[in-house]
Design a protein around this motif. Structure first.
Motif, PDB file in Angstrom:
ATOM      1  N   ILE A  91       3.159   1.143   1.185  1.00 44.83           N
ATOM      2  CA  ILE A  91       2.733   0.223   0.127  1.00 44.83           C
ATOM      3  C   ILE A  91       1.538  -0.557   0.648  1.00 44.83           C
ATOM      4  O   ILE A  91       1.638  -1.289   1.639  1.00 44.83           O
ATOM      5  CB  ILE A  91       3.865  -0.727  -0.282  1.00 44.83           C
ATOM      6  N   THR A  92       0.393  -0.380  -0.007  1.00 46.92           N
ATOM      7  CA  THR A  92      -0.864  -0.958   0.449  1.00 46.92           C
ATOM      8  C   THR A  92      -1.444  -1.893  -0.608  1.00 46.92           C
ATOM      9  O   THR A  92      -1.614  -1.464  -1.758  1.00 46.92           O
ATOM     10  CB  THR A  92      -1.896   0.155   0.739  1.00 46.92           C
ATOM     11  N   PRO A  93      -1.739  -3.152  -0.249  1.00 46.86           N
ATOM     12  CA  PRO A  93      -2.469  -4.008  -1.202  1.00 46.86           C
ATOM     13  C   PRO A  93      -3.796  -3.341  -1.542  1.00 46.86           C
ATOM     14  O   PRO A  93      -4.520  -2.892  -0.652  1.00 46.86           O
ATOM     15  CB  PRO A  93      -2.677  -5.301  -0.424  1.00 46.86           C
ATOM     16  N   SER A  94      -4.096  -3.263  -2.812  1.00 44.87           N
ATOM     17  CA  SER A  94      -5.221  -2.427  -3.221  1.00 44.87           C
ATOM     18  C   SER A  94      -6.454  -3.244  -3.610  1.00 44.87           C
ATOM     19  O   SER A  94      -6.428  -4.469  -3.654  1.00 44.87           O
ATOM     20  CB  SER A  94      -4.817  -1.550  -4.419  1.00 44.87           C
TER      21      SER A  94
ATOM     22  N   TYR B 281       5.112  -4.865  -7.543  1.00 44.35           N
ATOM     23  CA  TYR B 281       4.072  -4.308  -6.666  1.00 44.35           C
ATOM     24  C   TYR B 281       2.690  -4.463  -7.303  1.00 44.35           C
ATOM     25  O   TYR B 281       1.927  -3.508  -7.461  1.00 44.35           O
ATOM     26  CB  TYR B 281       4.376  -2.857  -6.328  1.00 44.35           C
TER      27      TYR B 281
ATOM     28  N   GLU C  79      -3.300  -4.073  -8.632  1.00 46.68           N
ATOM     29  CA  GLU C  79      -2.150  -3.195  -8.451  1.00 46.68           C
ATOM     30  C   GLU C  79      -2.036  -2.709  -7.008  1.00 46.68           C
ATOM     31  O   GLU C  79      -3.036  -2.312  -6.396  1.00 46.68           O
ATOM     32  CB  GLU C  79      -2.292  -1.995  -9.391  1.00 46.68           C
ATOM     33  N   ASP C  80      -0.820  -2.741  -6.445  1.00 49.11           N
ATOM     34  CA  ASP C  80      -0.604  -2.176  -5.116  1.00 49.11           C
ATOM     35  C   ASP C  80      -0.679  -0.649  -5.186  1.00 49.11           C
ATOM     36  O   ASP C  80      -0.390  -0.043  -6.214  1.00 49.11           O
ATOM     37  CB  ASP C  80       0.767  -2.575  -4.573  1.00 49.11           C
TER      38      ASP C  80
ATOM     39  N   THR D 202       1.046   2.603  -4.036  1.00 48.29           N
ATOM     40  CA  THR D 202       2.362   3.012  -3.545  1.00 48.29           C
ATOM     41  C   THR D 202       2.406   4.528  -3.391  1.00 48.29           C
ATOM     42  O   THR D 202       2.073   5.275  -4.314  1.00 48.29           O
ATOM     43  CB  THR D 202       3.473   2.567  -4.522  1.00 48.29           C
TER      44      THR D 202
END
Length: 289
Positions: A37-40, A81, A258-259, A261
């Protein structure tokens, strides 16, 4: 979406992207799966076609921003997320300004609509650029929020081929869209590529992604000036003014950051999802235990 996750858990698929936000818990803690899960740097928003009434009226566009509860949207459509959009650009982008989020205030939205001559709201269409589960949930949530302030929107999720057909028209007067849920990912992390494709007046379809048909000569001039300047201090001031101007013009209803995922089989190594939704797999390999 459920099929995608099932294939991942049975080993039939080795990588899944995007991993449906509502199903992250199903793969969390599974021995055979690595969750990422990466902060986008992906912004989701609703474009309003400013070449058409009633979206030529700034009060109507402001009303849309007040009408949508971004905190609730993050929970309902993204299972947490995502974060409410605080500006045009996510914080990871150079020169990003924190300007919001727009507060949720349906009373204010109704007041603005009344001032604009729509005391009982109006009917319109709401399209989503994507038809996956998360996108459809977002579309349905926005539709419900608008209904609470009197705006009745007929919703439709577009297939990829339909998007091309709809936005291939060169004449803005014939553009069929009214409200359009889409997103932008600034893959270069430079503010120009984050703004120019979607805001520059010459980049209306079919050239690039200004599907709001937004035209502001001052924004055009600032984009050109900031791109030409090499002094970071000057660029910072220009992009600050530019972002504030766009935020106030409100060509969009700003929704969420949006994250990203994704999930992979534990044997798949060095296959990574990046903040812009792309992949880095130059050193990818399969390793057995």
């Amino acid at each position: 979406n459920s099929t995608r996750v099932a294939m991942l858990l049975t080993g039939e698929a080795q990588f899944a992207f995007p991993l449906p936000a509502e199903q992250v818990k199903q793969v969390q803690g599974k021995d055979q799966v690595r969750l990422d899960i990466t902060p986008s740097i992906i912004l989701r928003y609703v474009e309003m076609n400013m070449s058409k009434k009633p979206f030529q009226d700034k009060r109507v566009r402001e009303a849309f921003n007040y009408a949508i509860n971004k905190e609730a949207l993050c929970k309902v459509a993204f299972a947490g997320y995502a974060d409410p959009a605080t500006g045009y650009a996510p914080a990871a982008i150079d020169f990003a300004e924190k300007l919001g989020p727009w507060p949720y205030d349906p009373k204010k939205a109704r007041e603005l609509l009344k001032e604009a001559g729509y005391p009982n709201g109006f009917k319109t269409t709401l399209w989503s650029a994507f038809n996956n589960t998360t996108a459809v949930k977002t579309m349905q949530f926005v539709q419900q929020q608008l209904a609470q302030v009197g705006i009745k929107a007929e919703a439709r999720a577009l297939e990829a081929g339909q998007r091309v057909q709809v936005y291939g028209n060169k004449d803005p007067k014939k553009a069929p869209n009214r409200l359009y849920i889409i997103g932008w990912s600034n893959s270069t992390v430079d503010p120009d590529w984050g703004m120019r494709p979607a805001l520059y007046s010459k980049n209306q379809p079919p050239v690039l992604n200004n599907e709001a048909y937004y035209q502001n000569p001052k924004v055009d001039a600032l984009l050109d000036q900031a791109l030409a300047d090499t002094d970071p201090a000057k660029r910072a001031a220009e992009y600050k003014e530019l972002q504030e101007m766009v935020w106030q013009d409100a060509p969009w209803a700003f929704l969420v950051f949006e994250d990203v995922t994704s999930a992979a089989n534990k044997h798949l190594k060095n296959f990574n999802t990046l903040a812009d939704g792309s992949f880095e797999f130059y050193s990818a390999e399969w390793q057995e235990d």
